[in-house]
Design a protein around this motif. Structure first.
Motif, PDB file in Angstrom:
ATOM      1  N   PHE A   1       0.514  -1.124   0.121  1.00  0.00           N
ATOM      2  CA  PHE A   1       0.524   0.119  -0.173  1.00  0.00           C
ATOM      3  C   PHE A   1       0.817   1.473  -0.115  1.00  0.00           C
ATOM      4  CE2 PHE A   1       0.859  -1.495   4.426  1.00  0.00           C
ATOM      5  CZ  PHE A   1       0.855   0.304   5.238  1.00  0.00           C
ATOM      6  N   THR A   2       0.326   1.949  -0.378  1.00  0.00           N
ATOM      7  CA  THR A   2       0.709   3.721  -0.256  1.00  0.00           C
ATOM      8  C   THR A   2       0.019   4.250   1.011  1.00  0.00           C
ATOM      9  OG1 THR A   2       0.049   4.400  -2.048  1.00  0.00           O
ATOM     10  CG2 THR A   2       2.340   3.701  -2.553  1.00  0.00           C
ATOM     11  N   ILE A   3       0.036   5.911   1.212  1.00  0.00           N
ATOM     12  CA  ILE A   3      -0.031   6.573   1.943  1.00  0.00           C
ATOM     13  C   ILE A   3       0.593   8.139   1.102  1.00  0.00           C
ATOM     14  CG2 ILE A   3       1.001   7.838   3.879  1.00  0.00           C
ATOM     15  CD1 ILE A   3      -0.213   5.172   4.593  1.00  0.00           C
ATOM     16  N   GLU A   4      -0.449   8.392   0.723  1.00  0.00           N
ATOM     17  CA  GLU A   4      -0.726   9.482  -0.006  1.00  0.00           C
ATOM     18  C   GLU A   4      -1.017  10.784   0.850  1.00  0.00           C
ATOM     19  OE1 GLU A   4      -2.679   8.877  -3.541  1.00  0.00           O
ATOM     20  OE2 GLU A   4      -1.143   6.748  -3.738  1.00  0.00           O
ATOM     21  N   VAL A   5      -0.550  12.417   0.196  1.00  0.00           N
ATOM     22  CA  VAL A   5      -1.628  13.567   1.364  1.00  0.00           C
ATOM     23  C   VAL A   5      -1.061  14.557  -0.323  1.00  0.00           C
ATOM     24  CG1 VAL A   5       0.272  12.783   3.123  1.00  0.00           C
ATOM     25  CG2 VAL A   5       1.299  15.085   1.397  1.00  0.00           C
ATOM     26  N   SER A   6      -2.459  15.430   0.462  1.00  0.00           N
ATOM     27  CA  SER A   6      -3.103  16.059  -0.572  1.00  0.00           C
ATOM     28  C   SER A   6      -3.694  18.023  -0.184  1.00  0.00           C
ATOM     29  CB  SER A   6      -3.679  15.569  -1.932  1.00  0.00           C
ATOM     30  OG  SER A   6      -4.668  16.646  -2.484  1.00  0.00           O
ATOM     31  N   ASP A   7      -3.846  18.481  -0.880  1.00  0.00           N
ATOM     32  CA  ASP A   7      -4.623  19.579  -0.096  1.00  0.00           C
ATOM     33  C   ASP A   7      -5.814  19.580  -0.692  1.00  0.00           C
ATOM     34  OD1 ASP A   7      -3.301  21.144   1.944  1.00  0.00           O
ATOM     35  OD2 ASP A   7      -1.662  22.219   0.637  1.00  0.00           O
ATOM     36  N   ASP A   8      -5.700  19.317  -1.902  1.00  0.00           N
ATOM     37  CA  ASP A   8      -7.288  19.260  -2.909  1.00  0.00           C
ATOM     38  C   ASP A   8      -7.997  18.325  -2.768  1.00  0.00           C
ATOM     39  OD1 ASP A   8      -5.654  18.699  -4.968  1.00  0.00           O
ATOM     40  OD2 ASP A   8      -5.044  20.791  -5.833  1.00  0.00           O
ATOM     41  N   THR A   9      -7.310  16.937  -3.311  1.00  0.00           N
ATOM     42  CA  THR A   9      -8.182  15.431  -3.043  1.00  0.00           C
ATOM     43  C   THR A   9      -7.887  15.940  -5.122  1.00  0.00           C
ATOM     44  OG1 THR A   9     -10.075  16.269  -3.497  1.00  0.00           O
ATOM     45  CG2 THR A   9      -9.419  15.870  -1.634  1.00  0.00           C
ATOM     46  N   GLN A  10      -6.830  16.070  -6.012  1.00  0.00           N
ATOM     47  CA  GLN A  10      -6.425  16.603  -6.790  1.00  0.00           C
ATOM     48  C   GLN A  10      -5.403  15.796  -7.399  1.00  0.00           C
ATOM     49  OE1 GLN A  10      -9.329  18.568  -9.795  1.00  0.00           O
ATOM     50  NE2 GLN A  10      -8.737  20.245  -8.264  1.00  0.00           N
ATOM     51  N   SER A  11      -4.529  16.183  -6.532  1.00  0.00           N
ATOM     52  CA  SER A  11      -3.113  16.464  -6.877  1.00  0.00           C
ATOM     53  C   SER A  11      -2.186  15.405  -5.758  1.00  0.00           C
ATOM     54  CB  SER A  11      -2.381  17.216  -6.806  1.00  0.00           C
ATOM     55  OG  SER A  11      -2.903  18.382  -8.355  1.00  0.00           O
ATOM     56  N   TRP A  12      -2.376  13.942  -5.837  1.00  0.00           N
ATOM     57  CA  TRP A  12      -1.375  13.051  -4.453  1.00  0.00           C
ATOM     58  C   TRP A  12      -0.173  13.066  -4.634  1.00  0.00           C
ATOM     59  CZ3 TRP A  12      -4.879  12.117  -0.574  1.00  0.00           C
ATOM     60  CH2 TRP A  12      -6.047  12.214  -0.748  1.00  0.00           C
ATOM     61  N   ASP A  13       0.285  13.267  -3.536  1.00  0.00           N
ATOM     62  CA  ASP A  13       2.133  12.767  -3.079  1.00  0.00           C
ATOM     63  C   ASP A  13       2.159  11.680  -2.404  1.00  0.00           C
ATOM     64  OD1 ASP A  13       3.590  15.287  -4.368  1.00  0.00           O
ATOM     65  OD2 ASP A  13       1.998  16.189  -3.605  1.00  0.00           O
ATOM     66  N   THR A  14       2.835  10.674  -3.013  1.00  0.00           N
ATOM     67  CA  THR A  14       3.456   9.793  -2.480  1.00  0.00           C
ATOM     68  C   THR A  14       3.925  10.037  -1.482  1.00  0.00           C
ATOM     69  OG1 THR A  14       2.733   8.186  -3.803  1.00  0.00           O
ATOM     70  CG2 THR A  14       3.938   7.310  -2.454  1.00  0.00           C
ATOM     71  N   VAL A  15       4.207   9.657   0.229  1.00  0.00           N
ATOM     72  CA  VAL A  15       4.782  10.004   0.942  1.00  0.00           C
ATOM     73  C   VAL A  15       5.611   8.263   1.883  1.00  0.00           C
ATOM     74  CG1 VAL A  15       4.281  11.889   1.476  1.00  0.00           C
ATOM     75  CG2 VAL A  15       3.265  10.283   2.774  1.00  0.00           C
ATOM     76  N   ALA A  16       5.048   7.443   1.461  1.00  0.00           N
ATOM     77  CA  ALA A  16       5.424   6.571   1.636  1.00  0.00           C
ATOM     78  C   ALA A  16       4.918   5.171   1.162  1.00  0.00           C
ATOM     79  CB  ALA A  16       5.004   6.045   3.029  1.00  0.00           C
ATOM     80  N   ALA A  17       5.625   4.406   0.758  1.00  0.00           N
ATOM     81  CA  ALA A  17       5.445   2.693   0.293  1.00  0.00           C
ATOM     82  C   ALA A  17       5.651   1.369   0.505  1.00  0.00           C
ATOM     83  CB  ALA A  17       5.763   2.658  -0.823  1.00  0.00           C
ATOM     84  N   VAL A  18       4.546   0.889   0.743  1.00  0.00           N
ATOM     85  CA  VAL A  18       5.093  -0.543   1.624  1.00  0.00           C
ATOM     86  C   VAL A  18       4.302  -1.633   0.934  1.00  0.00           C
ATOM     87  CG1 VAL A  18       4.718  -2.191   3.445  1.00  0.00           C
ATOM     88  CG2 VAL A  18       5.093   0.132   3.987  1.00  0.00           C
ATOM     89  N   THR A  19       5.612  -2.407   0.737  1.00  0.00           N
ATOM     90  CA  THR A  19       5.896  -3.610  -0.305  1.00  0.00           C
ATOM     91  C   THR A  19       5.440  -4.937  -0.175  1.00  0.00           C
ATOM     92  OG1 THR A  19       8.190  -3.859  -0.656  1.00  0.00           O
ATOM     93  CG2 THR A  19       6.733  -2.255  -2.413  1.00  0.00           C
ATOM     94  N   ASP A  20       5.746  -5.284   1.311  1.00  0.00           N
ATOM     95  CA  ASP A  20       5.680  -6.184   2.460  1.00  0.00           C
ATOM     96  C   ASP A  20       5.202  -5.878   3.679  1.00  0.00           C
ATOM     97  OD1 ASP A  20       8.113  -4.801   3.077  1.00  0.00           O
ATOM     98  OD2 ASP A  20       9.213  -7.269   3.260  1.00  0.00           O
ATOM     99  N   GLY A  21       4.199  -5.860   3.959  1.00  0.00           N
ATOM    100  CA  GLY A  21       3.513  -5.418   5.405  1.00  0.00           C
ATOM    101  C   GLY A  21       3.159  -6.670   5.936  1.00  0.00           C
ATOM    102  N   THR A  22       3.186  -6.617   7.021  1.00  0.00           N
ATOM    103  CA  THR A  22       3.093  -8.125   7.829  1.00  0.00           C
ATOM    104  C   THR A  22       1.734  -7.771   8.952  1.00  0.00           C
ATOM    105  OG1 THR A  22       4.262  -7.416   9.276  1.00  0.00           O
ATOM    106  CG2 THR A  22       5.230  -9.378   7.668  1.00  0.00           C
TER     107      THR A  22
END
Length: 462
Positions: free
Chosen positions: A111-132
């Protein structure tokens, strides 16, 4: 999904995000891609009790709000598919430090964690590929109003389920621009864009695009070129308009009114108010170019018409108001009129009803709830209030709408304003708390100036 140029959406808070090394590092299995928080501030919990939304919920008792209530006996659970999301509205843009995901047994493996100020442009600030699963803390450096989890792979055969989703920051609101402060009493937040009759045509470029004659007869005001083939580009290319402001190339239309077999054409300018539909009028943003919608329900019953969120006074003439049927008699010399308000909360994604439907989403526009836009439709745009009058009176027993019953009243809007002018009018009159005429001038507060001069030319900002 519809696309649009986000540089034409004025954001309530400028967005700035510092993400260290994400593009260079890439997504590597087992690696959390995020900037480590150095010298973290006071670690304020920002998300408790915040507004939430999600792509799905397994049941009403497992809705997204339960992941921010501070109670581990409750939780959010999605439907059992990989592509799901969970979103939090912090209410304002904040410097952010980390998120903590407290998983139930059904966790996300990627999964990824994303942030935005307007719900249109999102920036990925964290990405997990083998979460437990378990309790995951993801540190990063960034800022935003909206924070979302976007799942791509589940760790179990169930959906995603979180006891709590916590967002931490230093508690400060990001607002580098200090808006001007006025001491004027605010009683209105609106401007007018009045238009006269243009033409009648059995077309509807929103409901029946590219299908001439497929609709009931509509009365059009504004852009004179509107027909079944109308597009944003065609409206901008055809500058002939019946609206007071020449930079308004938009089109407005509604079902034609008949008296017997005669079509009654409006003979005076129609008042089109652009207002704030939310309590915090300073957060209203201009319409994105090309946005179009229908206000009202052609299939409404009497009770649905009377209680609709857009209803104002019903049908009026002379001393008659709050009539939910067209009056059978109006004093001679009076005019039949109606006012109706449009939804003013946009989903921030779709410019047309069809685009939202094709993506399997609900309506792209919604009415405010308790003075604010709902989480599903977070962008507050101007609330259009259309007041229309027809020169018809006396015996009204044979007066009817082309769309059917008296409660089938509705109207359509297709935005084609020149963006700079619309931006300035929204900023001056709606955000500025004024009661403006079409030039963006408040007669009762002349010291606040205007947007357009007497020849309707844009006045440069001081």
């Amino acid at each position: 999904m519809s696309t649009l140029s986000t540089d034409r959406i004025r954001r309530p808070v400028p967005f700035a995000l510092a993400l260290s090394g994400l593009a260079a590092i890439g997504l590597v299995a087992g690696t959390l891609v995020a900037a480590n928080a150095a010298n973290a501030a006071s670690a304020t919990l920002l998300s408790k009790g915040a507004l939430t939304s999600a792509s799905s919920s397994e049941s009403g008792g497992l809705g997204p709000r339960f992941a921010v209530d501070g109670d581990r006996s409750t939780r959010w659970a999605s439907n059992p598919t990989d592509d799901q999301w969970f979103r939090i509205d912090l209410g304002a843009s904040h410097p952010l430090e980390r998120v903590v995901l407290d998983w139930e047994a059904a966790y996300g493996s990627a999964f990824t964690i994303e942030v935005s100020d307007d719900t249109q442009s999102w920036d990925t600030v964290a990405a997990v590929t083998d979460g437990t699963g378990g309790v995951q803390t993801l540190d990063f450096t960034g800022a935003g109003r909206y924070v979302q989890f976007v799942g791509s792979d589940r760790g179990t055969g169930y959906g995603y389920s979180l006891y709590e989703f916590q967002v931490f920051g230093d508690g400060e609101v990001v607002d580098p621009e200090d808006p001007p402060v006025f001491n004027d009493e605010v009683t209105h937040h609106e401007f007018q864009a009045n238009c006269t009759f243009s033409h009648n045509r059995p077309d509807d470029p929103i409901v029946y695009p590219g299908q001439p004659g497929a609709s009931h007869l509509h009365t059009f005001v504004g852009n004179r070129s509107t027909d079944a083939f109308t597009t944003t580009d065609s409206l901008l290319a055809n500058t002939g308009s019946t609206c007071t402001v020449p930079q308004d190339h938009s089109s407005y239309w509604f079902p034609a009114l008949y008296k017997g077999t005669q079509v009654i054409e409006p003979d005076i300018p129609m008042t089109i108010y652009y207002k704030s539909g939310i309590d915090d009028y300073k957060k209203v943003q201009p319409f994105p170019q090309g946005l179009r919608f229908v206000a009202g329900d052609m299939k409404a019953t009497v009770d649905q018409f009377r209680t609709a969120p857009g209803a104002v006074e019903g049908w009026e003439c002379g001393g008659i108001s709050k009539s939910w049927d067209i009056p059978a008699y109006c004093d001679p010399g009076t005019e039949l009129n109606i006012r109706y308000q449009a939804p003013s909360c946009w989903d921030g994604m779709h410019l047309t009803p069809q685009a939202a439907k094709e993506m399997g989403h609900g309506p792209h526009m919604a009415y405010p709830v308790n003075g604010q836009c709902p989480m599903t439709h977070p962008i507050a745009v101007p609330m259009i209030e259309f007041k229309i009058a027809w020169p018809v009176s006396g015996d009204m027993s044979d007066v009817r709408l082309a769309s059917g019953s008296d409660q089938s009243w509705h109207y359509d809007f297709f935005n084609a304003w020149e963006p700079e002018v619309l931006d300035r009018l929204v900023e001056q009159c709606i955000n500025g708390g004024l009661q403006c005429n079409p030039r963006g001038y408040d007669l009762y507060k002349p010291h606040r100036g205007a947007v357009l001069d007497e020849q309707y030319r844009l006045i440069p900002k001081a």
